[in-house]
Write a protein that holds these residues in place. Structure first.
Motif, PDB file in Angstrom:
ATOM      1  N   ASN A   1     -51.266 -18.399  14.300  1.00 55.38           N
ATOM      2  CA  ASN A   1     -52.150 -19.659  14.592  1.00 55.38           C
ATOM      3  C   ASN A   1     -51.125 -20.557  15.221  1.00 55.38           C
ATOM      4  O   ASN A   1     -51.402 -21.149  16.482  1.00 55.38           O
ATOM      5  CB  ASN A   1     -52.948 -20.356  13.582  1.00 55.38           C
ATOM      6  CG  ASN A   1     -54.387 -19.187  13.141  1.00 55.38           C
ATOM      7  OD1 ASN A   1     -55.383 -20.309  13.505  1.00 55.38           O
ATOM      8  ND2 ASN A   1     -53.960 -18.531  12.258  1.00 55.38           N
ATOM      9  N   LEU A   2     -49.785 -20.941  15.083  1.00 54.55           N
ATOM     10  CA  LEU A   2     -48.835 -21.764  15.498  1.00 54.55           C
ATOM     11  C   LEU A   2     -47.932 -21.065  17.085  1.00 54.55           C
ATOM     12  O   LEU A   2     -48.996 -21.552  17.708  1.00 54.55           O
ATOM     13  CB  LEU A   2     -47.702 -21.578  15.054  1.00 54.55           C
ATOM     14  CG  LEU A   2     -46.706 -23.163  14.631  1.00 54.55           C
ATOM     15  CD1 LEU A   2     -47.933 -24.456  14.538  1.00 54.55           C
ATOM     16  CD2 LEU A   2     -45.558 -23.344  13.583  1.00 54.55           C
ATOM     17  N   LEU A   3     -48.371 -19.649  17.256  1.00 53.78           N
ATOM     18  CA  LEU A   3     -48.042 -19.498  17.272  1.00 53.78           C
ATOM     19  C   LEU A   3     -49.471 -19.617  19.393  1.00 53.78           C
ATOM     20  O   LEU A   3     -49.297 -19.303  20.115  1.00 53.78           O
ATOM     21  CB  LEU A   3     -47.404 -17.836  17.764  1.00 53.78           C
ATOM     22  CG  LEU A   3     -47.046 -16.280  19.043  1.00 53.78           C
ATOM     23  CD1 LEU A   3     -46.099 -17.430  20.134  1.00 53.78           C
ATOM     24  CD2 LEU A   3     -47.066 -15.826  19.381  1.00 53.78           C
ATOM     25  N   LEU A   4     -49.970 -19.025  18.882  1.00 55.13           N
ATOM     26  CA  LEU A   4     -51.723 -19.347  19.751  1.00 55.13           C
ATOM     27  C   LEU A   4     -52.153 -20.624  19.894  1.00 55.13           C
ATOM     28  O   LEU A   4     -53.105 -20.656  21.023  1.00 55.13           O
ATOM     29  CB  LEU A   4     -52.843 -17.944  19.106  1.00 55.13           C
ATOM     30  CG  LEU A   4     -52.566 -17.164  18.876  1.00 55.13           C
ATOM     31  CD1 LEU A   4     -52.940 -15.943  18.861  1.00 55.13           C
ATOM     32  CD2 LEU A   4     -52.414 -16.428  20.250  1.00 55.13           C
ATOM     33  N   CYS A   5     -51.605 -22.206  19.096  1.00 54.91           N
ATOM     34  CA  CYS A   5     -52.121 -23.027  18.952  1.00 54.91           C
ATOM     35  C   CYS A   5     -52.738 -23.059  20.269  1.00 54.91           C
ATOM     36  O   CYS A   5     -53.364 -23.776  20.867  1.00 54.91           O
ATOM     37  CB  CYS A   5     -50.899 -24.002  18.098  1.00 54.91           C
ATOM     38  SG  CYS A   5     -51.489 -25.543  18.455  1.00 54.91           S
ATOM     39  N   PRO A   6     -51.002 -23.700  21.310  1.00 53.44           N
ATOM     40  CA  PRO A   6     -51.319 -23.736  23.273  1.00 53.44           C
ATOM     41  C   PRO A   6     -52.869 -23.161  23.713  1.00 53.44           C
ATOM     42  O   PRO A   6     -53.578 -23.868  24.159  1.00 53.44           O
ATOM     43  CB  PRO A   6     -50.146 -23.434  23.804  1.00 53.44           C
ATOM     44  CG  PRO A   6     -49.191 -23.144  22.588  1.00 53.44           C
ATOM     45  CD  PRO A   6     -50.073 -23.280  21.667  1.00 53.44           C
ATOM     46  N   PHE A   7     -52.664 -22.037  23.428  1.00 54.29           N
ATOM     47  CA  PHE A   7     -53.992 -21.471  24.703  1.00 54.29           C
ATOM     48  C   PHE A   7     -55.667 -21.912  23.789  1.00 54.29           C
ATOM     49  O   PHE A   7     -56.719 -21.927  24.391  1.00 54.29           O
ATOM     50  CB  PHE A   7     -53.767 -19.866  23.922  1.00 54.29           C
ATOM     51  CG  PHE A   7     -52.588 -18.919  24.409  1.00 54.29           C
ATOM     52  CD1 PHE A   7     -52.243 -19.732  26.366  1.00 54.29           C
ATOM     53  CD2 PHE A   7     -52.049 -18.939  23.858  1.00 54.29           C
ATOM     54  CE1 PHE A   7     -51.095 -19.007  26.220  1.00 54.29           C
ATOM     55  CE2 PHE A   7     -50.535 -18.345  24.332  1.00 54.29           C
ATOM     56  CZ  PHE A   7     -50.168 -18.772  25.816  1.00 54.29           C
ATOM     57  N   VAL A   8     -55.341 -21.713  22.199  1.00 55.77           N
ATOM     58  CA  VAL A   8     -56.792 -22.246  21.547  1.00 55.77           C
ATOM     59  C   VAL A   8     -57.189 -23.663  21.593  1.00 55.77           C
ATOM     60  O   VAL A   8     -58.193 -23.992  22.091  1.00 55.77           O
ATOM     61  CB  VAL A   8     -56.381 -22.206  19.684  1.00 55.77           C
ATOM     62  CG1 VAL A   8     -58.094 -22.326  19.286  1.00 55.77           C
ATOM     63  CG2 VAL A   8     -56.350 -20.378  19.679  1.00 55.77           C
ATOM     64  N   LEU A   9     -55.481 -24.459  21.702  1.00 56.94           N
ATOM     65  CA  LEU A   9     -55.930 -26.284  21.971  1.00 56.94           C
ATOM     66  C   LEU A   9     -56.414 -26.226  23.064  1.00 56.94           C
ATOM     67  O   LEU A   9     -57.046 -27.187  23.814  1.00 56.94           O
ATOM     68  CB  LEU A   9     -54.156 -26.987  21.654  1.00 56.94           C
ATOM     69  CG  LEU A   9     -55.232 -28.114  22.315  1.00 56.94           C
ATOM     70  CD1 LEU A   9     -55.755 -29.109  21.673  1.00 56.94           C
ATOM     71  CD2 LEU A   9     -53.591 -28.709  21.818  1.00 56.94           C
TER      72      LEU A   9
END
Length: 813
Positions: free
Chosen positions: A302-310
């Protein structure tokens, strides 16, 4: 909960006899061969029943296919349109910061300064070069394309699945697609149960019950509701300067379900079975460490994908809400039931449309209660801000009316828009001058529909602390949007820190509260609504429960869920312990009705009571509720009743008991086991009687009540069933409060229990003057109405007649 010795007293709950009859465990059912349909032996009944339910709630094949198609189109539009805005628009030209060189000879000097949209859009070749020159954009587009192709494949599979369910509805259930909207879920469920007898879908059990179907559809949902009830999931965070806050978003809920239920490393080995290693206490420490590693891995992903999801969350929120905010700025000040509130207020074994209808009925009283709290200082400030903003806005509007060229002045439109938003927001802080301050009655009205309320709210409805806690269940839409935007940032930290620390407690929870039901699989034991194993002595389960504090459901959820499920599914035969509790409850109601006011008096005051709580006229079911909800108001103020009668002093519990006892007071000589909530107003004339009927409930019709004659039997049944459940919720909360406040009072004494064989004897009767002529339920069953004869396929059912706006699922059918 962390100590091993704490759990030594808890053992795995055995199977229930009613779900596993003696000798049926090894039952072999002959499945005829050569049939052309594939619905004889379905391996994954969870998925099958869930698809049947969603197919019904989403209005059939065409609507579901269109929804899937437009989801693909929406994603494609957001990606392409965003890429176009970032790479293909010349904003210096659009904002007139750079002069455009027009070469047309026929253009006048003023026309040469005009900027058109084509002037600000780059040619396709230049736009392509910009995209190809940005490696970051190319990477994002590749990721978006992969996800879109994955969604496309999933949509194709879903469409094939929808077609299979469509064929099942037509061939097996004999329901055509053009008639689907006329069938309620209870009718569909009745046909499923009837089909099982003729054409076994489940070979482990000879017959399916309503509870079996609910268990399969809500298997994981019941676990989640139980974990929220036992405060196991870390959704309550302590924030500096803000105190305790509830944070539960769609993204966080998705991760909880991924880790616990259906992910590749989840606790369940398939859709219906918990992995055997989690059922043994010997390796609990090792399993807790393993679960902790899974949670850590999920949090890091989740931390790794945070920028994309945000980025996606921001873009989706912008395209979804920007136009609405521009058109209706006050929509951000509207309220909605929070995701945490939907789980906290949800009964065990309550389907989505049932929950949505119940919370929809509670929306208006909840909004009135929240709006009743105003700050005098803030109101003064808001009035003056609205005055100054309105004055400036009026001048700007007058100037634009006089000369429209004023609109071409820089930032004039922006100023008009901002001033309009400020005025709308400030007006929301200005109280209604006609508002009546009655927080206790409003909160009681909210309780009637949501069924759950913390004990310390009673008598403290006028305090800001109570309002703040209510706001956690009933939040502003702006707060909901903000939480969803912050979810990609906060979710990884909740997973890595608070959730990991609860790994051992989660392992113990699933071991202690999982039961294997024959023909159903592993389910949450709370979902069995077993009073003996999960009842609470403070909620009328005294002498009937063996549960320790750890095993008891909080806030009376076991008892209230049992009542709700019994009322919503009148054909369901509860097990022995549940039948005893229901019989005990009926006797307690009749006992308290002896000291309550006359039902005729309460119902005759219902229109007046309704006017005190609502500006709308009430129908028959609303009159039942209003007569109890506003009764304390009449008692306190001494308002005269009809024919110069006064309401005698009594509590809300006795008033609710009086109405409930009246609903089940009359007996018909030949009442079958089946019953219905089909209660239609009678056209007969009666003197001095508010509610009379030969086999249904009627009333002396008012203008508003006459509309009920045109409603369907199932719609009216749902309304009366909801009113009955609301009265039970009020009654049980009042009795619970009196038990906790007066341990030695009369409510502490329990009603003598009777064996099921003696349940045919009727409980204490109210006086004839208090009797409302209604068909009584069969003994040991909750509710007050008998059922008419049904056809060969169906059960009489209830629907939610008041779906919440913007809800795509059809809760009313």
């Amino acid at each position: 909960m962390a100590g091993f010795e704490t759990y030594q007293e808890y053992q795995r709950i055995e199977d229930y006899d009613e779900d596993s009859p003696p000798g049926e465990e090894d039952l072999l059912i002959h499945v005829p061969e050569g049939r052309g349909d594939p619905w004889h032996h379905i391996k994954n009944l969870d998925n099958f029943f869930t698809r049947i339910y969603h197919f019904h709630q989403k209005n059939g094949f065409a609507c579901m296919v269109l929804s899937e198609f437009f989801e693909l189109v929406q994603f494609l539009f957001v990606v392409t349109f965003t890429t176009f805005l970032f790479n293909c628009v010349e904003y210096d030209v659009l904002f007139a910061n750079r002069v455009v060189n027009h070469t047309g000879q026929s253009l006048g000097p003023l026309d040469r300064n005009k900027v058109t949209l084509p002037d600000a859009i780059l040619p396709s070749e230049q736009c392509t070069e910009r995209i190809q020159g940005n490696s970051w954009i190319i990477f994002l587009l590749i990721m978006a394309a992969i996800f879109w192709v994955y969604r496309l494949v999933k949509v194709i599979c879903n469409i094939l699945s929808y077609w299979e369910i469509r064929q099942f509805y037509k061939k097996a259930l004999k329901i055509q697609m053009d008639e689907l909207c006329n069938f309620t879920w209870q009718e569909v469920q009745g046909r499923l149960i009837h089909l099982q007898r003729e054409q076994p879908m489940c070979v482990q059990k000879r017959e399916l019950s309503e509870l079996d179907i609910y268990h399969r559809i809500l298997r994981f949902k019941n676990y989640t509701v139980a974990m929220i009830n036992k405060s196991l999931l870390p959704v309550r965070l302590r924030v500096p300067f803000f105190g305790d806050m509830i944070f539960l978003t769609q993204g966080l809920k998705y991760n909880f379900e991924l880790i616990l239920f259906w992910g590749p490393l989840s606790l369940f080995q398939n859709k219906w079975s918990l992995h055997p290693k989690y059922k043994r206490a010997a390796n609990r420490q090792e399993l807790a460490k393993q679960l902790s590693r899974v949670i850590l891995l999920t949090g890091l992903v989740n931390l790794l994908l945070c920028p994309f999801v945000l980025v996606w969350q921001v873009l989706y929120a912008f395209f979804s809400y920007a136009e609405v905010i521009k058109r209706e700025p006050g929509s951000l000040g509207a309220r909605r039931w929070s995701l945490y509130g939907r789980l906290y207020l949800r009964h065990f074994n309550e389907l989505d449309h049932e929950l949505q209808g119940r919370l929809g009925r509670g929306y208006k009283p909840a909004a009135k209660y929240m709006n009743a709290f105003v700050s005098p200082l803030l109101a003064v400030f808001a009035k003056n801000v609205a005055f100054f903003s309105g004055s400036v806005l009026a001048v700007l509007i007058a100037l634009t009316v006089y000369d429209e060229d004023v609109l071409t002045v820089q930032h004039i439109l922006t100023a008009i828009t901002v001033l309009g938003v400020i005025i709308t927001i400030t007006r929301s802080f200005i109280p209604d001058e006609h508002m009546v301050w009655c927080p206790e009655q409003l909160l009681q009205c909210v309780l009637a529909h949501i069924h759950y309320m913390p004990d310390h709210w009673k008598g403290n409805a006028n305090k800001s602390e109570t309002r703040d806690e209510m706001a956690q269940l009933f939040q502003y839409k702006a707060v909901f949007i903000l939480e969803e935007l912050l979810s990609p940032i906060i979710t990884p930290f909740i997973l890595i820190f608070p959730l990991r620390s609860k790994s051992l407690e989660i392992i113990d929870f699933f071991r202690n509260f999982t039961v294997d039901v024959a023909g159903v699989g592993d389910i949450c034991s709370f979902a069995q609504m077993d009073i003996r194993r999960h009842g609470n002595p403070q909620w009328m389960s005294e002498g009937q429960t063996e549960a320790s504090v750890y095993q008891q459901a909080e806030n009376g959820k076991t008892e209230l869920s049992l009542m709700h499920f019994t009322i919503k599914n009148p054909h369901w035969q509860p097990p022995q312990e549940s039948s005893v509790f229901i019989s005990h409850l009926k006797e307690k109601v009749h006992q308290d009705a002896q000291t309550g006011p006359s039902p005729q008096l309460l119902l005759s005051e219902a229109p007046l009571c309704t006017s005190l709580l609502s500006n709308e006229s009430a129908t028959g079911p609303d009159n039942l509720l209003a007569s109890v909800l506003a009764h304390p108001v009449l008692t306190a103020s001494g308002l005269p009743g009809r024919n110069r009668r006064f309401v005698s002093p009594s509590s809300a519990a006795s008033a609710a008991a009086s109405v409930l006892a009246s609903l089940s007071s009359s007996q018909q000589p030949h009442t079958s086991r089946s019953r219905s909530h089909t209660l239609l107003p009678s056209r007969q004339q009666h003197d001095g009687t508010m509610y009379c009927s030969d086999y249904t409930m009627g009333d002396s019709m008012s203008a508003s009540d006459s509309r009920m004659l045109s409603q369907s039997h199932s719609a009216l049944a749902s309304e009366f069933a909801s009113a009955e459940m609301s009265l039970h919720a009020i009654y049980m909360h009042e009795v619970h409060q009196q038990k906790t406040q007066h341990a030695s009072g009369p409510f502490q004494a329990s009603v003598p229990m009777r064996d099921l064989s003696a349940n045919s004897a009727q409980g204490p009767q109210i006086q004839p003057a208090q009797t409302v002529t209604l068909v009584a339920p069969t003994s040991g069953r909750l509710g007050g109405w008998a059922e008419e004869e049904e056809d060969e396929h169906g059960d009489e059912e209830e629907i939610n007649a008041n779906p919440v706006p913007d809800q795509t699922s059809r809760g009313s059918s």
